[in-house]
Design a protein around this motif. Structure first.
Motif, PDB file in Angstrom:
ATOM      1  N   PRO A  63      -5.532  -0.744  -2.758  1.00  0.00           N
ATOM      2  CA  PRO A  63      -5.125  -1.004  -1.380  1.00  0.00           C
ATOM      3  C   PRO A  63      -3.600  -1.037  -1.204  1.00  0.00           C
ATOM      4  O   PRO A  63      -3.111  -0.821  -0.097  1.00  0.00           O
ATOM      5  N   TRP A  71       3.999   4.877 -13.269  1.00  0.00           N
ATOM      6  CA  TRP A  71       4.338   3.805 -14.221  1.00  0.00           C
ATOM      7  C   TRP A  71       3.606   3.928 -15.554  1.00  0.00           C
ATOM      8  O   TRP A  71       4.102   3.486 -16.583  1.00  0.00           O
ATOM      9  N   PRO A 104     -10.186  -1.919  -8.319  1.00  0.00           N
ATOM     10  CA  PRO A 104     -10.884  -0.759  -7.749  1.00  0.00           C
ATOM     11  C   PRO A 104     -10.209   0.560  -8.114  1.00  0.00           C
ATOM     12  O   PRO A 104     -10.848   1.610  -8.046  1.00  0.00           O
ATOM     13  N   ILE A 120      -5.728   0.491 -16.191  1.00  0.00           N
ATOM     14  CA  ILE A 120      -4.607   0.421 -15.239  1.00  0.00           C
ATOM     15  C   ILE A 120      -4.124  -1.012 -15.042  1.00  0.00           C
ATOM     16  O   ILE A 120      -2.927  -1.305 -15.059  1.00  0.00           O
TER      17      ILE A 120
HETATM   18  S1  SF4 Z   1      -5.401  -3.540 -10.575  1.00  0.00           S
HETATM   19 FE1  SF4 Z   1      -5.492  -1.506  -9.607  1.00  0.00          FE
HETATM   20  S2  SF4 Z   1      -6.236  -1.862  -7.503  1.00  0.00           S
HETATM   21 FE2  SF4 Z   1      -5.541  -3.843  -8.323  1.00  0.00          FE
HETATM   22  S3  SF4 Z   1      -3.389  -3.986  -7.673  1.00  0.00           S
HETATM   23 FE3  SF4 Z   1      -3.371  -3.123  -9.720  1.00  0.00          FE
HETATM   24  S4  SF4 Z   1      -3.320  -0.894  -9.394  1.00  0.00           S
HETATM   25 FE4  SF4 Z   1      -3.972  -1.841  -7.426  1.00  0.00          FE
END
Ligand code: SF4
Ligand SMILES: Cc1cc2nc3c(=O)[nH]c(=O)nc-3n(C[C@H](O)[C@H](O)[C@H](O)COP(=O)(O)OP(=O)(O)OC[C@H]3O[C@@H](n4cnc5c(N)ncnc54)[C@H](O)[C@@H]3O)c2cc1C
Length: 488
Positions: A63, A71, A104, A120
Motif C-alpha cells: 500500500p 532496495w 502483501p 521482502i
Molecule cells: S512488508 Fe511489504 S507490503 Fe509491508 S510495508 Fe514492507 S514492502 Fe510494503
C-alpha cells in the motif's frame, strides 16, 4: 538487477526465532538481539533473489508503493545508506512494517508464481535496523516554516506519519493523544514480543527533534473541544483509530472474567515495560479461551503463555483455511491461508468452525466454562451441527473479534463530521471530511486495518493538508482513500 542468477542459486531463508522454551520466559522480541541482527548472515543473498521484474507486482502489493526491487539491489551491492534513502522515500517507519506487516508484497512477488517469494519484509527491516545502528537516520527539520498550524488527533501510525510529513513540510504540528504515551496500537496493543517499544521511542525522538510537538493525556472532545481546535489550528487531521470492539451478546456475558482483548493487552504491555497495574487482568494458572482467530487473538495467546496460563484455546467461527492458495485467490492476491504466528509456535490450541452459545458461571459470578457448538456455513448462514454441544472450561475469556469503527460521540460529533455507510469518518478520495479543513486518515476513516495502510493514509492525508494550506504540495500521495490495491 541484483544477482541475475540469485533466485536459481539461493532458496528462501528467513530469520530464525529464539527457541520457544527460552523466549516464553521473557517479553523481548522473539528474534535473537532483534530481527535486524538475526538476519545479518543471510540477508544479502536473500536480497539477491529479487529478479527486478519488468512489472514489479510487489509495488502494487505494498500500500505504500515501496520501491522494493531498488532496495533489494542496493542491499545486494552492500550500499546500505542508499538503500535506506530509497526505503524512507516511501515509508516513514520501516521498523514498524518490517516487523509487523503481513507483507502483501510477498504474496504478489513474481517469483512466488512458481517458487518461494523474496523475503521482502526481512530485507526491509534489515535496512532500517542497520541504518539506525550506522547513524544514517537523522532528524530532518524543515528549512523554513509556513506559519500554518495543524492538529493531529491520535498518535497511532496514521497520526505519526501525517505529523512527520507535515512537520517536514514546514507546518507547526501538534499531535494530541488521550493516552499517557504516544504510539496508538503500536504502544499498547501490539505486545513487546512482536515489537519492542524502544523502536517507537527512537522514532519519536527523531520527530521531536524535527519539531513535532506531542501532547499526551489530552482527550480531544473533552479536554479541548472541536470548536477550540478549529479556532486554534488551520487544519485538523482525525487519526483516532477504530476503537469500538465487537462484542458477543451471549447468555452469561456479564460474568466476571470476560474481557475485551484491548482491556487485557494494554495492561500486559505496561507491566512488560516495568509499570505496575492495580487489579491487572492476568492469565496465570487459568484456562484461557480467546474468541477470534486473528492477529489480536494471537497477541492474547502469546501474552497468556508468558503470564503462565494453564491452558489456552483460540476459537474461530470460520472453517480452518488451507495451506495452499485457494483457486479463487490466485497470485498476486493476498490469500486466506492457515498461518502460524510466533505465538502459535509457542502453544495453545486452535479450534475452527465453532460458536459460543453461552457463558457458564460459578457461584461467585465468574465464568467457569463456555458452551460451544460446531457450525457450518450454508448459503452464507451459520448453521449449528446437531449433537456437537460441549462445555470448555475457562476462567478467563478474551474477546478478539475485531472492531466495528471509530468512536463518533466525541470529537467527531463536535466537529459535525459525516459518517460513511460503515460508520467510519466519511472522506473523499483526498482524505477531506465533510468539514472544511478537517481530514481523516487511518482506521478512523478506513475501518480496522493494518499499520502499512495507516502509514500510507497518513502520508497521503498530509499531502492533502499541505495542498489545502499552501495551494500546492510536493509531498507524495501513496494511495487515494478510494483506491483498493490489487492484493489487500
Ligand atoms: S512488508 Fe511489504 S507490503 Fe509491508 S510495508 Fe514492507 S514492502 Fe510494503
Ligand atoms: C492487538 C492488535 C494487534 C495488531 N497487530 C497488528 C500487526 O501485527 N500488524 C499490522 O499491520 N496491524 C496490526 N494491528 C492493526 C493496527 O495496529 C492498526 O491498523 C493501526 O494501528 C491503525 O493505526 P491508526 O493510527 O489509524 O490508529 P491507532 O493505532 O488505533 O491510534 C489511534 C490513537 O488515537 C487516540 N485517540 C482516539 N480518540 C482520541 C481523542 N478523542 N483524543 C485524543 N486521542 C485519541 C487513541 O488513544 C490511539 O492512541 C493490530 C491491532 C490490534 C488491536
Amino acid at each position: 538487477m541484483a544477482d541475475p542468477k540469485g533466485f536459481l542459486k539461493e532458496s528462501r531463508q528467513v530469520a530464525s526465532r529464539r527457541p520457544v522454551e527460552e523466549r516464553v520466559n521473557d517479553w523481548n522480541e522473539v528474534y535473537p538481539n532483534g530481527i535486524g541482527r538475526a538476519l545479518l548472515p543471510i540477508i544479502t543473498p536473500q536480497a539477491g533473489r529479487c529478479m527486478d521484474c519488468g512489472i514489479p507486482f510487489c509495488h502494487q502489493g505494498c500500500p505504500l508503493g515501496n520501491i522494493i526491487p531498488e532496495w533489494n539491489d542496493l542491499v545486494w551491492r552492500d550500499d546500505w545508506e542508499a538503500a535506506i534513502e530509497r526505503l524512507h522515500a516511501t515509508n516513514n517507519f520501516p521498523e514498524f512494517t518490517g516487523r509487523l506487516c503481513p507483507a502483501p508484497c510477498e504474496t504478489a512477488c513474481v517469483l512466488g508464481i512458481n517458487q518461494d517469494p523474496v523475503t521482502i519484509k526481512n530485507v526491509e527491516v534489515s535496512i532500517i535496523d542497520r541504518a539506525w545502528e550506522s547513524g544514517f537516520v537523522k532528524p530532518q527539520p524543515p528549512e523554513w516554516l509556513s506559519g500554518k498550524t495543524v492538529a493531529v488527533i491520535g498518535s497511532g501510525p496514521a497520526g505519526l506519519a501525517a505529523a512527520q510529513q507535515l512537520t517536514r513540510a514546514g507546518h507547526t504540528v501538534a499531535v494530541y493523544e488521550r493516552s499517557d504515551r504516544i504510539g496508538g496500537l503500536l504502544r499498547y496493543g501490539i505486545p513487546e514480543f512482536k515489537m519492542e517499544k524502544q523502536h517507537v521511542d527512537r522514532r519519536l525522538d527523531q520527530m521531536r527533534r524535527e519539531g513535532t510537538v506531542f501532547r499526551t493525556g489530552v482527550n480531544v472532545g473533552t479536554d479541548i473541544t472541536g470548536d477550540q481546535l478549529r479556532a486554534r489550528y488551520d487544519a485538523v487531521v482525525i487519526a483516532t483509530g477504530s476503537t469500538i470492539p465487537r462484542d458477543l451478546a451471549a447468555t452469561g456475558r456479564e460474568l466476571g472474567g470476560i474481557h475485551q482483548a484491548m482491556d487485557f493487552l494494554p495492561q500486559a504491555n505496561r507491566v512488560a515495560v516495568g509499570e505496575s497495574v492495580e487489579g491487572q487482568i492476568r492469565a496465570d494458572g487459568k484456562n484461557v479461551v480467546i474468541i477470534g482467530g486473528g492477529d489480536t487473538g494471537a497477541d492474547c495467546l502469546g501474552t497468556s503463555i508468558r503470564q503462565g496460563a494453564a491452558s489456552i484455546t483460540q476459537l474461530e467461527i470460520m472453517p480452518q483455511p488451507g495451506e495452499a492458495r485457494p483457486a479463487a485467490q490466485p497470485w498476486p492476491t493476498y490469500p486466506m491461508l492457515f498461518r502460524v504466528s510466533s505465538a502459535h509456535e509457542e502453544g495453545g490450541d486452535r479450534v475452527y468452525g465453532v460458536s459460543t452459545k453461552e457463558f457458564l458461571g460459578d457461584e461467585d459470578g465468574n465464568v467457569r466454562a463456555l458452551r460451544l457448538v460446531d457450525v457450518t456455513f450454508e448459503g452464507g448462514k451459520v448453521v449449528e451441527v446437531e449433537g456437537t454441544e460441549r462445555d470448555l472450561p475457562a476462567e478467563l475469556v478474551l474477546f478478539a473479534m475485531g472492531f466495528t469503527g471509530p468512536e463518533t460521540d466525541s470529537v467527531v460529533h463536535q466537529l459535525e463530521l459525516e459518517l460513511d455507510e460503515r460508520n467510519n469518518v466519511k472522506r473523499d478520495e483526498t482524505y477531506r471530511t465533510s468539514q472544511e479543513g478537517v481530514f481523516a486518515a487511518g482506521d478512523a476513516g478506513r475501518g480496522q486495518s493494518l499499520i502499512v495502510w495507516a502509514i500510507a493514509e497518513g502520508r497521503a492525508a498530509a499531502a492533502a493538508v499541505d495542498e489545502y494550506l499552501t495551494g500546492s504540495t510536493t509531498l507524495p500521495v501513496p494511495i487515494k482513500s478510494t483506491e483498493r490495491p490489487l492484493v489487500v
